[in-house]
Design an enzyme around this catalytic site. Sequence first.
Site, mmCIF file in Angstrom:
data_model
loop_
_atom_site.group_PDB
_atom_site.id
_atom_site.type_symbol
_atom_site.label_atom_id
_atom_site.label_comp_id
_atom_site.label_asym_id
_atom_site.label_seq_id
_atom_site.Cartn_x
_atom_site.Cartn_y
_atom_site.Cartn_z
ATOM 1 N N ASP A 63 35.196 23.594 36.655
ATOM 2 C CA ASP A 63 34.413 24.833 36.664
ATOM 3 C C ASP A 63 35.316 26.065 36.717
ATOM 4 O OD1 ASP A 63 35.163 24.487 39.336
ATOM 5 O OD2 ASP A 63 33.188 24.908 40.158
ATOM 6 N N HIS A 67 35.404 28.757 33.794
ATOM 7 C CA HIS A 67 35.175 30.153 34.174
ATOM 8 C C HIS A 67 36.200 31.059 33.499
ATOM 9 C CE1 HIS A 67 34.441 33.533 37.119
ATOM 10 N NE2 HIS A 67 35.684 33.789 36.748
ATOM 11 N N GLU A 68 37.469 30.715 33.632
ATOM 12 C CA GLU A 68 38.527 31.580 33.118
ATOM 13 C C GLU A 68 38.537 31.616 31.588
ATOM 14 O OE1 GLU A 68 39.869 33.560 35.029
ATOM 15 O OE2 GLU A 68 39.745 32.637 37.009
ATOM 16 N N HIS A 71 36.034 33.898 30.115
ATOM 17 C CA HIS A 71 36.437 35.309 30.061
ATOM 18 C C HIS A 71 37.034 35.635 28.691
ATOM 19 C CE1 HIS A 71 35.580 36.807 34.011
ATOM 20 N NE2 HIS A 71 36.385 35.974 34.637
ATOM 21 N N TYR A 82 35.069 45.618 32.551
ATOM 22 C CA TYR A 82 35.310 44.980 33.854
ATOM 23 C C TYR A 82 35.182 45.978 34.999
ATOM 24 C CZ TYR A 82 37.003 41.044 36.613
ATOM 25 O OH TYR A 82 37.116 39.992 37.502
ATOM 26 N N GLU A 91 31.796 38.534 35.252
ATOM 27 C CA GLU A 91 32.103 37.469 36.195
ATOM 28 C C GLU A 91 30.984 36.424 36.258
ATOM 29 O OE1 GLU A 91 34.611 36.425 38.100
ATOM 30 O OE2 GLU A 91 35.882 37.898 37.117
ATOM 31 N N ASP A 108 27.897 17.110 39.792
ATOM 32 C CA ASP A 108 26.587 17.206 40.437
ATOM 33 C C ASP A 108 25.852 18.458 39.969
ATOM 34 O OD1 ASP A 108 24.379 17.314 42.093
ATOM 35 O OD2 ASP A 108 25.507 17.424 43.967
ATOM 36 N N ASP A 152 37.881 46.160 43.955
ATOM 37 C CA ASP A 152 37.527 45.107 42.992
ATOM 38 C C ASP A 152 36.684 45.679 41.863
ATOM 39 O OD1 ASP A 152 37.542 42.508 41.956
ATOM 40 O OD2 ASP A 152 35.707 41.947 43.016
ATOM 41 N N HIS A 157 33.273 40.819 41.720
ATOM 42 C CA HIS A 157 33.122 39.443 42.191
ATOM 43 C C HIS A 157 31.982 39.299 43.196
ATOM 44 C CE1 HIS A 157 37.256 39.225 40.548
ATOM 45 N NE2 HIS A 157 36.933 37.963 40.298
#
Length: 203
Positions: A63, A67-68, A71, A82, A91, A108, A152, A157
């Site tokens: 995951d 995710h990365e 991007h 961003y 994100e 799962d 951030d 995030h």
Amino acid sequence: KVIEYYQSIHNRNSIDGNGMLVKSVVNFVGSAFANAAWFNDKSVMLYGRGDPATQNDFALPLDVAAHEITHGMTARTAALEYVSESGALNESYSDVFGKLVAFKNGKDSKNWKIGDELFKDGKTFVRDMESPKIGHMDQFQYKGQFCHRFNDFCGVHSNSGIPNKAAVLISKKIGNEKLEKIYFLTLTQLLRSNSNFKEARAQ
């Protein structure tokens, strides 16, 4: 596995749609880099090792990798800026597809925690999409403030918890097969660089 997911489920040939080679560097500066990251200007994935006492190799959790790498796809489609709401959407879409790729590979499907495989204690995780710390618009952090790296970029995030929770609720209502089709179409064809939550919801 990430590239295979986008090809088999969404008929997209790599993240750019044209078979782009996705390069990865593992053991990036050893344990000094406790992260995984997509560097868009070089089109390369970097995986650190993290703290060996508490963390597994950052190349381990699917995951996190998905995710990365997502991007990189976002940069070549909606190009969500961003900062603030568009950054939180950026994100969130990476979180959503991070879990969808993991689900397709036998993980799962009721576990919406991001990066829980990173940690050796079996309890720690990066984010919980189902129960985020921020899950409602009235909790939005840094609204109206100047965005910079020290906040951030206005909480990209933390505020991602709002669309993340929405995605989980949609999944429970219509299932992941419909969710992934809707979200892929929205990200790759309907959103713009400055899209906010309201627009993402409408699309």
